[in-house]
Design an enzyme around this catalytic site. Structure first.
Site, short mmCIF file in Angstrom:
data_model
loop_
_atom_site.label_atom_id
_atom_site.label_comp_id
_atom_site.label_asym_id
_atom_site.label_seq_id
_atom_site.Cartn_x
_atom_site.Cartn_y
_atom_site.Cartn_z
N ASP A 1 2.09 3.95 -20.60
CA ASP A 1 0.85 4.73 -20.67
C ASP A 1 0.98 5.92 -19.72
O ASP A 1 0.13 6.14 -18.86
CB ASP A 1 -0.35 3.86 -20.31
CG ASP A 1 -1.69 4.54 -20.62
OD1 ASP A 1 -1.70 5.50 -21.41
OD2 ASP A 1 -2.72 4.10 -20.07
N PHE B 1 0.85 -1.19 0.00
CA PHE B 1 0.00 0.00 0.00
C PHE B 1 0.89 1.24 0.00
O PHE B 1 1.81 1.37 0.80
CB PHE B 1 -0.91 0.02 1.23
CG PHE B 1 -1.65 1.32 1.40
CD1 PHE B 1 -2.67 1.64 0.52
CD2 PHE B 1 -1.32 2.20 2.41
CE1 PHE B 1 -3.36 2.84 0.66
CE2 PHE B 1 -2.01 3.39 2.56
CZ PHE B 1 -3.03 3.72 1.69
#
Length: 294
Positions: A195, A84
């Site tokens: 991307d 996380f």
């Protein structure tokens, strides 16, 4: 898709039994989906993040990339478990530029999934919702890159678009002469996010971080095909060019790399992106015409 950023206790019992000791990572970030297999949904993302993580570990001032701990199927669907990260907005542009250069300079290896030093990737993935084929090339030379980009990037998107203008420009005027744009430079495999636009850039603990990739090994200049949507300023480029100077012909190749993403946007969203792609291909044609006249 469900996301569980807080604790391992939020996973159901069957998931916890499946991943076992991997839950000792502390505070995981979990993606799960009940309707598609892990191979369909998470394999490309997991392997891409793993490669980016390994490449970013080669430098002390590299990108912050979450380490992937597990991806797979369980009785309730599929999941991906990684570190996380507390993400924030964009920080230092110079630091981001240097960190991106460090990613592109990382040498291919078995640890980052490219032991043969070639172009492509270990699995096909997606760019947005568009399939992105990534077969490994036979070698890691400029010629190999040109053939890869022709077939598995431009021709793939042009076929999906089904536009005669783009197809004619490409087949008749660009593809047979594409090698002219690469004269005088040596293209080596660099790991690309694939991307990179503003929505995929941030910080973690104050350091540059990028996410939601469409990873493959390619020419480092191809990374900037989405720069029209990334707001890279002079400070970013100063940081990047400290480590990777601009090669001759960069401006001539830029519309070629932009065209791939404009075509992909047309294939995803339709509308004016097709006209933009046609204009870019016309620019590439003019640059090739000029080179042939020299």
């Amino acid at each position: 898709m469900k996301k569980y950023p807080n604790s391992a206790s939020q996973l159901d019992i069957k998931s916890r039994a499946l991943i076992g000791q991997d839950l000792r990572i502390g505070r995981p970030f979990v993606k799960s989906l009940s309707t598609r297999s892990a191979k369909e949904m998470f394999e490309g993302e997991a392997l891409g993040l793993q490669a980016m993580y390994e490449c970013s570990q080669q430098s002390g001032d590299g990108l912050v990339i979450p380490n992937v701990h597990h991806w797979g199927d369980y009785s309730g669907g599929s999941l991906l478990i990684m570190d996380f990260l507390q993400l924030g907005g964009r920080g230092s542009e110079e630091a981001l530029g240097r960190a991106m250069a460090q990613l592109h300079l990382a040498k291919p290896s078995e640890a980052n999934g490219n032991p043969n030093g070639v172009f492509g990737f270990g699995v096909d993935n997606t760019i947005g919702g568009t399939p992105q084929p990534n077969p490994w090339t036979e070698g890691g030379t400029t010629k190999n890159w040109i053939e890869f980009y022709k077939k598995h990037r431009m021709e793939h998107q042009i076929k999906l678009a089904g536009d005669r203008t783009c197809a004619k420009l490409w087949d008749s005027d660009i593809a047979p002469r594409l090698h002219l744009l690469f004269e005088g430079i040596e293209v080596k495999p660099s790991l690309l996010h694939g991307d990179l636009w503003s929505g995929n850039i941030g910080t973690a603990s104050g350091k540059p971080s990028i996410y939601d990739p469409a990873v493959y090994w390619g020419h480092h200049e191809a990374e900037w095909g989405m720069s029209w949507c990334a707001s890279f300023g002079i400070k970013f480029w100063n940081g990047y060019r400290e480590l990777i100077p601009q090669d001759p012909g960069f401006a001539d190749r830029k519309p070629l790399y932009d065209a791939y993403h404009q075509l992909n946007h047309y294939n995803l969203f339709g509308g004016g992106y097709l006209g933009s792609a046609q204009s870019l291909l016309q620019q590439v044609k003019k640059k090739l015409d000029a080179k042939e006249k020299k």
